[in-house]
Enzyme design. Structure first.
Site, PDB file in Angstrom:
ATOM      1  N   MET A  21      32.256  44.826  21.096  1.00 45.77           N
ATOM      2  CA  MET A  21      32.978  45.214  19.887  1.00 45.77           C
ATOM      3  C   MET A  21      32.026  45.603  18.754  1.00 45.77           C
ATOM      4  O   MET A  21      32.119  45.078  17.641  1.00 45.77           O
ATOM      5  CB  MET A  21      33.906  44.075  19.442  1.00 45.77           C
ATOM      6  N   HIS A 137      28.232  44.776  14.787  1.00 43.88           N
ATOM      7  CA  HIS A 137      29.516  44.277  15.272  1.00 43.88           C
ATOM      8  C   HIS A 137      30.633  44.715  14.336  1.00 43.88           C
ATOM      9  O   HIS A 137      30.475  44.724  13.112  1.00 43.88           O
ATOM     10  CB  HIS A 137      29.490  42.754  15.370  1.00 43.88           C
ATOM     11  N   HIS A 138      31.776  45.087  14.918  1.00 41.56           N
ATOM     12  CA  HIS A 138      32.902  45.560  14.103  1.00 41.56           C
ATOM     13  C   HIS A 138      33.471  44.449  13.226  1.00 41.56           C
ATOM     14  O   HIS A 138      34.179  44.720  12.255  1.00 41.56           O
ATOM     15  CB  HIS A 138      33.998  46.119  15.011  1.00 41.56           C
ATOM     16  N   ALA A 139      33.165  43.194  13.540  1.00 48.09           N
ATOM     17  CA  ALA A 139      33.571  42.099  12.667  1.00 48.09           C
ATOM     18  C   ALA A 139      32.790  42.105  11.358  1.00 48.09           C
ATOM     19  O   ALA A 139      33.238  41.553  10.357  1.00 48.09           O
ATOM     20  CB  ALA A 139      33.383  40.759  13.367  1.00 48.09           C
TER      21      ALA A 139
END
Length: 449
Positions: A21, A137-139
């Site tokens: 992700m 990371h997309h977070a």
């Protein structure tokens, strides 16, 4: 510790070996002619000395309620020698060798025990060029914010040699404030939660009144299948003026033209495999919700629009008109909502996708949408890194179960740059989509200009 917002927590929870992700970027630079063989070595040394490091780039996951909880970030020291490295391509250092390396890097999970980002300075490229691959990371970040951060190290002055690394605090701005305590963050989040409940009601009303395309109405395609962890990547570039010529001739937007080119390429790709459905494909189109001047410190602030791609329409001009109408109607609903309500509506549109990560739901009879197509604005004039001119900037995003391919577009001064990422098994011969995009642009020019 720092509290995650719910969307960021979902990106952490949903990650697996098959579903890395992170979002990435592959930048290609023309090495300055007057620089010698030590250019990359000195560039790397200066980047390694760039401190202090911003809190965003020191975030790592911390579990506080057992192995099933990912709700807070911890901040610690960072080992820059791990996060930024040099590597070289085998000869002849062409596009094939470059993409072979980047496919491997982009398909590899980030280490959860360290801050969730990595970078590679890539040497040995043909034509005396230099590559820079970065993934986060997309977070931590959405695509728009990632592009803005990468541009922090670039300048429009070709003679400037000072680097402003994206992970550092600028000399002209104060150190970031110490994050609030976890209890303070929870206490401040509660009033927002009450507001978001009202946002959900407005979102449901927009759907039930028929103002938006509904999820789970897209036709099943070869892209909407379970995927593996190996990735294929294809990139391509065209003069930006060609896109603007179509836009001016048709009264549409750059994003409309991007979607029309993608639709035409998808239509041709599926036709050649006798796999084009009778119903038009549906794309999820992320739209930035940040206001002018707003920072990227709040994680993901992106709305999700669903667009009818008109892949059942043979005429390029008519297909562009249908796409423009679909986007205009979706945007009208979102612009009439406050930002929290727009986020709530996006969550409702995306919610069926979350079912694909649950056991037993990987093979839903209907899919929420067929793929994600993003258009991320880039620099509007030439920019440089220690005198090295940025030639191309290829954004690379995330395929996942039921969404085996992603198309992301950006601009680099006078260049229109496309990055396509797909599951290596589910989407064979991904590079042919670049040829189909080239054909689609020529056909659209002939039909409209």
């Amino acid at each position: 510790m720092e509290l995650l917002n719910p969307i960021d927590a979902v990106f952490l929870t949903a990650e697996s070996r098959e579903h890395p992700m992170h979002v990435g970027s592959l930048q290609i630079f023309e090495r300055p002619a007057e620089q010698g063989t030590d250019f990359v070595r000195s560039l790397y040394a200066e980047l390694m000395s760039a401190t202090p490091v911003r809190p965003r780039f020191r975030r790592r996951q911390r579990r506080i309620l057992g192995n099933f909880s990912s709700v807070v970030w911890a901040h610690g020291e960072i080992d820059l020698e791990y996060h930024l490295r040099r590597c070289a391509l085998p000869q002849p250092g062409g596009t094939a060798e470059l993409l072979d390396l980047v496919e491997h890097l982009h398909g590899t999970l980030l280490d959860r025990h360290r801050p969730l980002w990595e970078g590679r300075i890539i040497e040995g490229m043909a034509g005396d060029r230099l590559g820079l691959y970065v993934k986060m990371h997309h977070a931590l970040i959405d695509g728009v914010s990632a592009q803005r951060l990468l541009q922090r190290s670039l300048t429009d002055d070709p003679f400037t040699t000072r680097i402003r690394a994206p992970w550092t605090v600028s000399r002209t701005e104060p150190e970031p404030d110490v994050p609030e305590s976890l209890w303070q963050q929870v206490r401040h989040a509660l009033p927002r939660l009450a507001t978001e409940v009202g946002g959900v009601r407005s979102a449901v009303r927009a759907l039930t009144e028929g103002k938006l395309a509904l999820p789970l109405s897209a036709p099943a395609t070869m892209f909407n299948v379970p995927i593996g962890g190996a990735r294929s990547i294809a990139v391509g570039s065209w003069p930006m003026e060609r896109i603007h010529a179509v836009r001016r001739a048709t009264g549409t937007t750059v994003n409309d033209v991007v979607l029309a080119l993608s639709a035409a390429a998808l239509r041709e790709y599926l036709c050649k495999r006798n796999a084009l459905p009778d119903k038009p494909l549906t794309a999820m189109v992320p739209v930035n919700l940040r206001r002018t001047g707003e920072t990227e410190s709040e994680g993901n602030l992106v709305a999700a629009l669903l667009c009818d791609l008109g892949t059942d329409i043979a005429d390029p001009a008519q297909r562009l008109a249908a796409i423009s109408t679909s986007m205009r109607e979706s945007k009208r609903v979102f612009t009439e909502l406050p930002r929290l309500q727009a986020l709530a509506l996006s969550a409702l549109l995306m919610s069926p996708l979350g079912l694909t990560f649950l056991p037993g739901f990987q093979a839903l009879p209907r899919v929420p949408f067929n793929l994600v197509i993003s258009n991320v604005p880039g620099p509007r004039k030439p920019v440089y890194l220690q005198g090295a001119r940025l030639e191309h900037n290829y954004p690379l995003s995330i395929p996942f179960d039921g969404q085996a391919m992603n198309i992301t577009v950006t601009s680099t001064a006078d260049s229109f740059d496309v990055g396509i990422v797909g599951c290596r098994r589910a989407v064979p011969h991904l590079s042919t989509l670049i040829d189909h995009l080239d054909t689609a642009l020529t056909e659209l020019e002939h039909a409209t200009c």
